[in-house]
Scaffold this active site. Structure first.
Site, short mmCIF file in Angstrom:
data_model
loop_
_atom_site.label_atom_id
_atom_site.label_comp_id
_atom_site.label_asym_id
_atom_site.label_seq_id
_atom_site.Cartn_x
_atom_site.Cartn_y
_atom_site.Cartn_z
CD GLU A 50 -1.64 -2.10 1.92
OE1 GLU A 50 -0.48 -2.33 1.82
OE2 GLU A 50 -2.27 -3.07 1.58
CG PHE A 112 -9.89 -9.12 11.35
CD1 PHE A 112 -8.58 -10.02 11.70
CD2 PHE A 112 -10.31 -9.28 9.98
CE1 PHE A 112 -7.80 -10.26 10.68
CE2 PHE A 112 -9.23 -10.26 8.90
CZ PHE A 112 -7.88 -10.49 9.02
CD GLN A 113 -7.62 -7.07 7.93
OE1 GLN A 113 -7.97 -6.97 6.40
NE2 GLN A 113 -5.91 -8.10 6.95
CE LYS A 162 -17.31 -6.65 3.89
NZ LYS A 162 -16.54 -7.23 2.94
CG MET A 480 22.82 13.20 3.47
SD MET A 480 24.05 13.45 2.85
CE MET A 480 22.51 14.60 1.64
#
Lengths: 566, 159
Positions: A50, A112-113, A162, A480
């Site tokens: 993602e 969940f999630q 959802k 760097m």
């Protein structure tokens, strides 16, 4: 017309002119994915992580000026975008992030999630929404797109549960947005414009200090016109590169920590600074108390919070940079017509030219048969492309060399994480730009460290035949940080040596891309040309001098004139 | 210097968090904060007292105005204003001390709103200084608990 929430979302994206969606499916967005095939005008790019999706949407937005959109699921899908959201927020990039959320009855139950992504992203979005009423979904999407691209642009997140994706309601897409708490001020004050014009005419040592706001507002033409007509030297921030032609005599180069000698000395000796769409970042100002102490400071910014934040501004102007610069050019023309004129700054230009000639950007060339100098790779890229390409960068030395040794001539040709300094940004951003412009040459200038942060998106590039060219300046170090360790931390190279790295050529081939390796300077240009001619994604692994540093350098806490030169 | 900011906001979930998050995220301190609905449906008013020099207060106000759900911000410190705070104070009041406490209540023009066997609960409304003075006086009796609303304030009417 009665539609489900998923249909309302996709229909609305179409109304907003969205043609590509970067995303990754999951349980909380499965209803949206179920509908995607019914919207053939909307191309979906399936990413591998993602973070890749949000950086791609960001790169797409920077390259096109349109809003980039990404779609991810709830919980880990949503949190994986946070780095990219913060990146877009720091650089004021218009992105809309759509995250799935667990069904509304489960919100707050540690389902969940489930994650409070609205809470998590509150400090790094311009605004965000949790939609809890299906009848407000269309209005929310309209607002989100409006917010993302108006005023000071930025990321806007919509969290969509959802069950709302499944619910139905009558669809109508609002034509207008009305938000009583949001009224960006665009038009410049006429008296202020006159004042700035008069200051510019009177000044002897003026400098235009241009930032990313010049690019996002579309003010490049007007800035260029002002500089060229009245002989005003221009410097820019990293985010402003490309807003003024990098091969113009008025160009001083980038300023700041790794800016040019000419830019930093010009700023330090200026009697008038016209700061346009820039925010006086600490990487630009160096020691704040010694920054441009001789100058009358004019600051134009759409965002009032940027003005007077870091430096004292004598003429603060809250306005759209393009509208202001248009008005200023007209006012300057009027002053000239009135006969008062704007005397040429001949001596000043001679002085800035002398600084440019005295200390141009340079590096010690490689000894015969010695290792390739990374700067020469960027120079070769410019030589081969003549600047006609889009460059994305990762973060670190590669980013600074790409900023220093390539002349950006047009806006939106450099995609780089300026504010947040996000390693792993460049490659997915390049994919986003390539998705917008399939025919253009898009190059990611990378380091061997940062490319490994989002390397998995090679699969995405191969899958959609987005022929991004990754040029790795491979020095085997997190360069760097190693440079800072060398200069300021007694050469204690603690954990900056990346000597265990994948074989990037084999890695490219494993993903179905093409891989090249260059170890000799004599092979560099030919290999780059071969890679650019290859019609698929490529990695060019250029093994460079591992201890090369980025110069000039202003050490942290020092003033701009206290530069370490080569 | 102490400033009192009056902030009109949309009455929707998360607004308080946006405002308080802005303060904490930028290292500004909120001294008191008070929120309640206004006459207009869907609009709430927040009163925040905070401290900082002019530059910090200017940044705070600008940043607040930048929030999409903030409708209006007024720095009441810049105008003539009326400021009040309410406090409930529960103090030990054993036999023999009760009369003195009640005398103080009388002087302060506050009132007793609850009485227990050996304690009194006092309601007081006034400026921050007045509330502090009462706390100081009551301390020797033994303050058991206090609850304060934080400042609410309004611009004074033209006279």
């Amino acid at each position: 017309m009665e539609l489900t929430g998923a249909q309302i979302l996709l229909e609305s994206l179409g109304r907003e002119g969205v043609d590509v969606l970067f995303g990754f499916p999951g349980g909380a967005v499965i209803d949206i994915y179920h509908q995607i095939p019914n919207y053939p005008n909307l191309k979906h790019v399936l990413v591998r992580h993602e973070q890749g999706a949000i950086h791609m949407a960001d790169g797409y937005a920077r390259a096109t000026g349109k809003v980039g959109v990404c779609l991810v699921t709830s919980g880990p899908g949503a949190t994986n975008t946070v780095t990219g959201i913060a990146t877009a927020y720091m650089d004021s990039i218009p992105v809309v992030i759509i995250t799935g959320q667990v069904p509304t009855p489960l919100i707050g139950n540690d389902a969940f999630q489930e994650v409070d992504i609205v809470g998590i992203t509150r400090p790094c979005t311009k605004h965000n929404y949790l939609v809890k009423d299906i009848t407000k979904l269309a209005k929310t999407i309209k607002e989100a797109f409006f917010l993302a691209q108006s005023g000071r642009p930025g990321p806007v997140l919509i969290d969509l549960p959802k069950d709302l994706q499944q619910q139905k309601c009558t669809y109508s897409y609002p034509k207008k947005v009305s938000m009583r708490g949001y009224n960006p001020h665009y038009d410049p004050n006429v008296k202020q414009v006159r004042k700035v014009a008069e200051l510019l005419c009177k000044s002897k040592h003026p400098v235009i200090y241009a930032g990313g706001g010049v690019i996002s507002s579309g003010a490049s033409k007007e800035v260029t016109k002002l500089a060229q007509t009245y002989g005003v030297p221009v410097t820019a921030t990293l985010m402003g590169l490309g807003c003024f032609p990098g091969d113009d005599p008025m160009w001083l180069g980038m300023l700041g920590m790794h800016g040019t000698y000419a830019a930093n000395h010009s700023i330090s000796n200026a009697d008038l600074i016209l700061a346009v769409g820039a925010r006086f970042d600490d990487r630009v100002t160096g020691k704040l108390s010694e920054f441009a102490t001789k100058a009358t400071m004019v600051h134009i910014d759409i965002d009032p919070t940027s003005i007077q934040k870091n430096v004292h501004v004598h003429v603060p102007i809250v306005a759209d940079c393009r509208l202001f610069m248009e008005a200023l050019n007209k006012e300057m023309a009027a002053i000239v017509e009135e006969g008062e004129g704007c005397p040429p700054k001949t001596k000043w230009l001679e002085q800035t030219a002398e600084w440019k000639a005295k200390h141009p950007l340079k590096y010690k060339p490689a000894a015969k048969g010695g290792m390739i100098k990374p700067q020469s790779v960027v120079e070769a890229l410019y030589k081969i492309t003549k600047g006609d390409c889009i460059i994305a960068t990762e973060v670190g030395q590669n980013q600074m060399w790409a900023a220093q040794f390539f002349n950006y001539k047009k806006p939106r040709t450099l995609l780089t994480s300026g504010g947040l300094g996000t390693m792993g940004y460049g490659f997915p951003a390049a994919i986003g730009a390539q998705a917008a412009f399939p025919e253009k040459l898009v190059i990611d200038v990378a380091g061997d460290g940062s490319i490994q942060m989002c390397i998995q998106e090679l699969a995405t590039a191969v899958c959609y035949n987005l022929p991004v060219k990754i040029v790795i300046l491979n020095n085997g170090y997190l360069g760097m940080v190693r440079q800072w360790q060398e200069l300021f931390y007694e050469k204690n190279y603690c954990n900056t040596c990346m000597d265990v790295a994948p074989d990037f050529v084999k890695l490219a081939e494993a993903y179905g891309a093409a891989g090249f390796r260059v170890t000799q300077a004599k092979d560099l240009e030919a290999t780059l040309k071969e890679a650019f001619a290859t019609p698929k994604p490529c990695i060019v692994d250029v093994v460079v001098d591992p201890e090369e540093n980025v110069y000039p350098m202003v050490p942290a806490g020092k003033s701009l004139t206290e530069m370490i030169l080569v | 210097m102490r400033h009192i900011l009056s902030i009109l906001v949309e009455n929707e979930p998360g607004v308080l968090s946006r405002v308080s998050g802005l303060f904490s995220g930028r290292g500004f301190n909120i001294e008191t904060l008070n929120v309640a609905p206004t006459l207009e449906e869907g609009v709430s008013i927040m009163t925040i007292s905070t401290t900082g020099d002019e530059q910090i207060i200017e940044q705070i106000i600008k940043q607040l105005r930048k929030l999409v759900t903030v409708i209006k911000v007024v720095d009441l410190t810049e105008v003539k204003n009326v400021e009040r705070e309410m406090m409930l104070l529960k103090v030990s009041a054993e036999e023999g001390k009760r009369a003195e406490i009640l005398r103080i209540v009388d002087v302060f023009r506050c009132k007793v709103v609850d009485v227990g066997f050996d304690e009194l609960t006092i309601e007081i409304t006034g400026t921050q200084d007045k509330l502090t003075a009462l706390i100081n006086l009551m301390q020797r009796f033994g303050i058991k608990e206090i609850a304060r609303t934080g400042a609410v304030a309004m611009r004074r009417s033209m006279q």
